[in-house]
Write an enzyme that holds these catalytic residues in place. Structure first.
Site, PDB file in Angstrom:
ATOM      1  N   GLU A   1       0.841  -1.206   0.000  1.00  0.00           N
ATOM      2  CA  GLU A   1       0.000   0.000   0.000  1.00  0.00           C
ATOM      3  C   GLU A   1       0.877   1.258   0.000  1.00  0.00           C
ATOM      4  O   GLU A   1       0.487   2.304  -0.500  1.00  0.00           O
ATOM      5  CB  GLU A   1      -0.965   0.007   1.197  1.00  0.00           C
ATOM      6  CG  GLU A   1      -2.149   0.936   0.972  1.00  0.00           C
ATOM      7  CD  GLU A   1      -3.184   0.896   2.081  1.00  0.00           C
ATOM      8  OE1 GLU A   1      -2.852   1.274   3.217  1.00  0.00           O
ATOM      9  OE2 GLU A   1      -4.341   0.493   1.813  1.00  0.00           O
TER      10      GLU A   1
ATOM     11  N   HIS B   1       6.262 -26.721   3.009  1.00  0.00           N
ATOM     12  CA  HIS B   1       5.370 -27.775   2.528  1.00  0.00           C
ATOM     13  C   HIS B   1       4.297 -27.221   1.599  1.00  0.00           C
ATOM     14  O   HIS B   1       3.290 -27.870   1.342  1.00  0.00           O
ATOM     15  CB  HIS B   1       4.713 -28.479   3.722  1.00  0.00           C
ATOM     16  CG  HIS B   1       5.724 -29.054   4.664  1.00  0.00           C
ATOM     17  ND1 HIS B   1       6.367 -30.241   4.417  1.00  0.00           N
ATOM     18  CD2 HIS B   1       6.242 -28.573   5.817  1.00  0.00           C
ATOM     19  CE1 HIS B   1       7.225 -30.486   5.402  1.00  0.00           C
ATOM     20  NE2 HIS B   1       7.171 -29.482   6.254  1.00  0.00           N
TER      21      HIS B   1
ATOM     22  N   LYS C   1     -13.918   1.954  -3.676  1.00  0.00           N
ATOM     23  CA  LYS C   1     -14.920   2.207  -2.630  1.00  0.00           C
ATOM     24  C   LYS C   1     -16.127   2.926  -3.223  1.00  0.00           C
ATOM     25  O   LYS C   1     -17.270   2.593  -2.921  1.00  0.00           O
ATOM     26  CB  LYS C   1     -14.319   3.063  -1.512  1.00  0.00           C
ATOM     27  CG  LYS C   1     -13.215   2.384  -0.738  1.00  0.00           C
ATOM     28  CD  LYS C   1     -12.691   3.314   0.348  1.00  0.00           C
ATOM     29  CE  LYS C   1     -11.398   2.774   0.937  1.00  0.00           C
ATOM     30  NZ  LYS C   1     -10.749   3.703   1.850  1.00  0.00           N
TER      31      LYS C   1
HETATM   32  O1  F6P Z   1      -8.738   1.598   2.236  1.00  0.00           O
HETATM   33  C1  F6P Z   1      -7.426   1.602   2.688  1.00  0.00           C
HETATM   34  C2  F6P Z   1      -7.342   2.186   4.058  1.00  0.00           C
HETATM   35  O2  F6P Z   1      -7.544   3.556   4.011  1.00  0.00           O
HETATM   36  C3  F6P Z   1      -6.007   1.873   4.722  1.00  0.00           C
HETATM   37  O3  F6P Z   1      -5.011   2.746   4.367  1.00  0.00           O
HETATM   38  C4  F6P Z   1      -6.389   1.949   6.163  1.00  0.00           C
HETATM   39  O4  F6P Z   1      -5.436   1.340   6.994  1.00  0.00           O
HETATM   40  C5  F6P Z   1      -7.715   1.220   6.139  1.00  0.00           C
HETATM   41  O5  F6P Z   1      -8.309   1.627   4.929  1.00  0.00           O
HETATM   42  C6  F6P Z   1      -8.629   1.524   7.295  1.00  0.00           C
HETATM   43  O6  F6P Z   1      -8.917   2.886   7.372  1.00  0.00           O
HETATM   44  P1  F6P Z   1      -9.582   3.521   8.643  1.00  0.00           P
HETATM   45  O7  F6P Z   1      -8.659   3.326   9.796  1.00  0.00           O
HETATM   46  O8  F6P Z   1      -9.780   4.961   8.318  1.00  0.00           O
HETATM   47  O9  F6P Z   1     -10.886   2.815   8.880  1.00  0.00           O
END
Ligand code: F6P
Length: 547
Positions: free
Chosen positions: A357, A388, A507
């Site tokens: 990421e 394994h 998203k």
């Molecule tokens: O969608 C990726 C992300 O933004 C990550 O970088 C982050 O760790 C995760 O989602 C959770 O985000 P949040 O802590 O804002 O719920």
């Protein structure tokens, strides 16, 4: 000037031409002291990079590359709170989360160390209340189960640390279990909730943004479960059964959890760098605040090492540059993480987020497309289990893979003889595998002869990281080592490791598709998505009719 036109880069390309056909077996044969030259140790750990396809000349050239990219200046920028996260116009100050109380770090007229320690103090207060059975559920019962709801950085770090350091939990730290829930589809809650007593269950909702749909969906399901079971109003449930670790206090308030139950951190902490903050509350609950602070100390010691040690002995710099050498000059694009210790089983998953990421990018800091490789595909497994499963590919496949072997030198010091023996067995396998991967079986051949299938080419490069032992302190150091390694690589690749725009679009698309799930739409969807929706709708209808 593009990255690849720099003098040091060009020099490394030429050097790599000469190194591509060199076998690790020859490098070891020609220099029996190779380990002494190509390993570095600190108080708590040893880094052996003698099984990398390098010579001391390679390092000189890599250090020149680091100079060319002003690595030391960038390290200072990181630590001083400059806005190294350019696309989001903010600093990345996870290192401030582990600064000792007596230090100061000024950011826009505020000492962030004071804020950090205030936030930690509030977390400690809540941890002690829960551990001393002073925190009570809606009917006055003490808490027996803690459930952390979060995903990505709000899950992987605490989950990994609780697993790795479980032996540091003790009865005085309270009589409760800590669970983790992350998956959007509700699978974990479906299994977990029937085993819990609502009156004695406390949820920690961990979310930097408090807008992550996965986490909010799980949190809503958990609250409905509590409301139904208790038949009490939401206000009491919110007060007695939810703690929120977040950077978005207004959203947490709007969800209904009062400020006194909120633990705060800041937008200058990246999600995948956040478990040193209040996101680490499950760790503190599990192993106690003293051990949590020992973990912070281990990380801080690594920070000081990274900032102050000459590159020749600087562990994160060495680890980062070796990765660049393998990826950009030896064309190795797969990286296996192989801990020889079951307590580190979750470490590969944690690193998958930290590395991919952070550095899975193809646009530089200036917003231009780059034409060289960045983060490789990274995966892993407890080494002895992986033997394994996928070691066949490492030993005899067609894919060059760089490996990190990670193991504690000592374990079970006061444990049963049989367990001590198992640790020795595990170390023997760790050393044997890294040696065989490097040297091969010593035979020339494998050209289709009768026994070609028994041949081991070797020449797969690896680094071995030995911890003296696995303690909260060495564990903190290990994680900080990798955080900084990722930063070193981002500097050479000229990318921003602290944003993650590549996860945002999905998203939004999912949110709009959610509304489509219930209706037949001939909108702008591609035919595959339409087909999948129709299939789901049809089965959904059939099931509804049957019921
Ligand atoms: O969608 C990726 C992300 O933004 C990550 O970088 C982050 O760790 C995760 O989602 C959770 O985000 P949040 O802590 O804002 O719920």
């Amino acid at each position: 000037m593009s990255n690849q036109e720099g003098k040091a880069w060009v020099d490394l390309v030429l050097h790599a031409e000469g190194m591509k056909d060199v076998h690790l077996r020859d490098l070891f044969q020609s220099d029996p002291t190779r380990f002494d030259t190509l390993s570095v140790s600190t108080e708590h750990l040893l880094l052996d990079f003698s099984k990398q396809r390098i010579t001391t000349k390679t390092f000189d050239k890599l250090f020149a590359l680091a100079q060319e990219h002003e690595l030391q200046t960038w390290i200072e920028k990181l630590f001083m709170g400059e806005k190294v996260n350019v696309s989001e116009d903010r600093p990345a100050l996870h290192t401030a989360l582990r600064l000792p109380k007596h230090e100061t770090l000024w950011l826009e007229g505020k000492d962030v160390v004071t804020d950090v320690h205030q936030s930690l103090a509030k977390m400690e207060l809540l941890v002690k209340q829960i551990q001393n059975a002073q925190w009570r559920g809606y009917d006055g019962s003490p808490i027996t189960n803690i459930v952390n709801i979060g995903v990505g950085g709000s899950n992987l770090g605490p989950l990994m640390a609780c697993d790795a350091l479980e032996q540091y939990a003790s009865a005085e730290m309270g009589d409760f279990d800590v669970h983790f829930v992350s998956s959007m589809d509700g699978s974990e809650l479906e299994k977990l909730l029937p085993t819990l007593d609502p009156a004695t269950t406390l949820f920690i909702i961990s979310s930097k943004t408090f807008s992550t749909i996965d986490t909010l969906a799980n949190a809503n399901t958990a609250r409905e479960w509590l409301l139904k079971a208790s038949q009490i109003g939401a206000e009491i449930i919110n007060q007695h059964h939810f703690i929120i670790a977040t950077g978005n206090t207004s959203a947490a308030l709007a969800w209904g959890v009062p400020e006194k139950n909120q633990l705060l951190f800041w937008d200058w902490v990246g999600g995948r760098y956040s478990f040193w903050s209040v996101i680490g509350m499950p760790i503190a609950l599990k192993i106690g605040m003293d051990n949590f602070r020992a973990m912070l100390k281990g990380a801080h010691d690594m920070d000081v090492h990274f900032r102050e040690t000459p590159f020749e002995r600087n562990l994160p710099v060495l680890l980062g540059l070796l990765g660049v050498w393998n990826i950009n000059f030896l064309d190795i694009h797969a990286h296996a993480i192989l801990p020889y210790d079951g307590r580190l089983a979750k470490f590969p998953a944690y690193l998958e987020q930290l590395e991919m990421e952070s550095n899975g990018k193809s646009i530089n800091r200036e917003g231009e497309r780059i034409n060289y490789r960045t983060c490789p595909v990274l995966w892993g497994e407890v080494g002895s289990n992986a033997q394994h499963a996928f070691y066949q590919l490492l030993h005899q496949g067609t894919e060059p893979v760089m490996c990190d072997f990670i193991a504690p030198a000592t374990r079970y010091e006061n444990g049963a003889k049989e367990l001590q023996q198992q640790h020795r067995l595990s170390l023997a396998n760790c050393f044997a595998q890294s040696s065989l991967l490097a040297l091969g079986d010593g035979e020339q051949g494998g050209n289709g002869g009768a026994n070609g299938y028994q041949h081991y080419d070797g020449n797969q490069p690896s680094t071995s990281i030995m911890l003296n032992e696995l303690t909260p302190e060495t564990f903190g150091g290990l994680i900080a080592l990798y955080e900084h390694k990722v930063f070193v690589q981002s500097v050479i690749w000229e990318i921003n490791p602290f944003d993650q725009w590549g996860v945002e679009k999905g998203k939004h698309v999912a949110t709009s598709l959610l509304t489509e799930l219930d209706k037949i739409s001939d909108g702008d969807l591609d035919s595959s998505t339409k087909g999948l929706l129709r299939y789901t709708q049809k089965l959904g209808k059939e099931n509804n009719n049957e019921n």
